[in-house]
Design a protein around this motif. Structure first.
Motif: not given
Ligand SMILES: NC(=O)c1ccc[n+]([C@@H]2O[C@H](COP(=O)([O-])OP(=O)(O)OC[C@H]3O[C@@H](n4cnc5c(N)ncnc54)[C@H](OP(=O)(O)O)[C@@H]3O)[C@@H](O)[C@H]2O)c1
Length: 245
Positions: A20, A25, A45-46, A49, A70-72, A100, A102-103, A152, A166, A170, A199, A201
């Motif tokens: 990510g 972050i 993924k993108t 970016k 990589v698309d996790l 890092n 996450s969705q 986490t 989600y 975690k 944070t 984002t």
């Protein structure tokens, strides 16, 4: 740790993989690691970016980064095995792995969680981390001291209504970190988890659309904890859950 002052070039000769790394972050951490002299492997993924972060690192004039698209949510064990072979061939070792990416999924009542949303969140936030860590353990073991950082959340050790898949992902991430830390206690590998705290984002904006973002810490403000766990100053630290704020 929150006041940790990273040494200039403190990550020189270290290769760091960040998932990510194209946004939020992860992006800030990638730039900080490059600034500190690390060779950064940007996984995400993108591709656009990741390319933008790659270009920013080029401008720093430090170690050249590399991009791993990589698309996790879709990658298989074979992908991760190939990825580990590539890193071993190109760099000879991996000093740090930062999980890092996450969705968030969809926040809402538990009984309304779609199975497809559940599967996507658990795959991206948990199963992909299992597969990536498993594939990379032999490459991490080639480093003198290797640091793996999981990410986490405040809902990763205390359940909260409407945070469903989600939150569960975690909790399991913290369990995976503790299991690995115990298993590798007498080794050169260490495993810890950071809770970034609120944070500023894109993910935070999705979770709390109405809030005043000016009150939130920015990613750069939470970097000291990450840089501490990546540095050799933390080689004796393992199995910890650390709040970055
Ligand atoms: N921000 C907060 O307040 C907060 C609080 C607690 C915990 N956290 C945790 O901190 C970490 C970073 O969050 P953030 O706020 O920086 O989020 P973010 O801005 O949404 O960034 C998430 C990153 O993960 C990547 N990603 C998502 N799904 C992916 C997939 N299937 N394959 C590959 N990459 C994928 C995204 O790539 P694309 O952009 O290409 O999709 C993006 O680069 C997460 O683990 C999050 O749970 C954040």
């Amino acid at each position: 740790m929150k006041e940790y002052q990273a040494q200039t070039d403190g990550l020189i000769n270290k290769t760091v993989l960040i998932t990510g790394a194209g946004d939020g972050i992860g992006k800030t951490l990638a730039l900080q690691c490059a600034e500190q002299g690390a060779t950064v492997i940007l996984l995400g993924k993108t591709v656009k970016k990741l390319e933008a972060v790659y270009d920013q690192i080029e401008k720093l004039g430090k170690q050249q980064a590399s991009i791993l698209p990589v698309d996790l949510n879709g990658a298989s064990e074979t992908h991760y095995a190939d990825l580990a072979d590539t890193i071993k061939r190109e760099y000879g070792k991996l000093d740090a792995l930062v999980h890092n990416a996450s969705q968030l999924g969809v926040l809402g009542p538990f009984a309304q969680i779609e199975k497809s949303t559940w599967d996507e969140v658990i795959q991206t936030n948990l199963t992909a981390q299992f597969m990536l860590t498993k594939a990379l353990i032999p490459v991490l073991a080639l480093a003198e001291h290797a640091s793996t950082i999981f990410t986490t959340s405040s809902v990763g050790n205390s359940g909260r209504a409407y945070w469903g898949a989600y939150s569960v992902s975690k909790f399991a991430t913290e369990g995976m970190m503790q299991t690995l830390a115990d298993e590798f206690e007498n080794s050169t590998l260490r495993f810890n988890a950071i809770n970034p705290g609120a944070t500023r984002t894109g993910m935070r904006a999705n979770a709390f659309p109405g809030e005043d973002t000016s009150l939130l810490k920015t990613p750069i403000e939470i970097m000291p904890t990450y840089l501490y766990l990546l540095s050799d100053d933390s080689i004796a630290v393992t199995g910890q859950r650390i709040n970055a704020q």
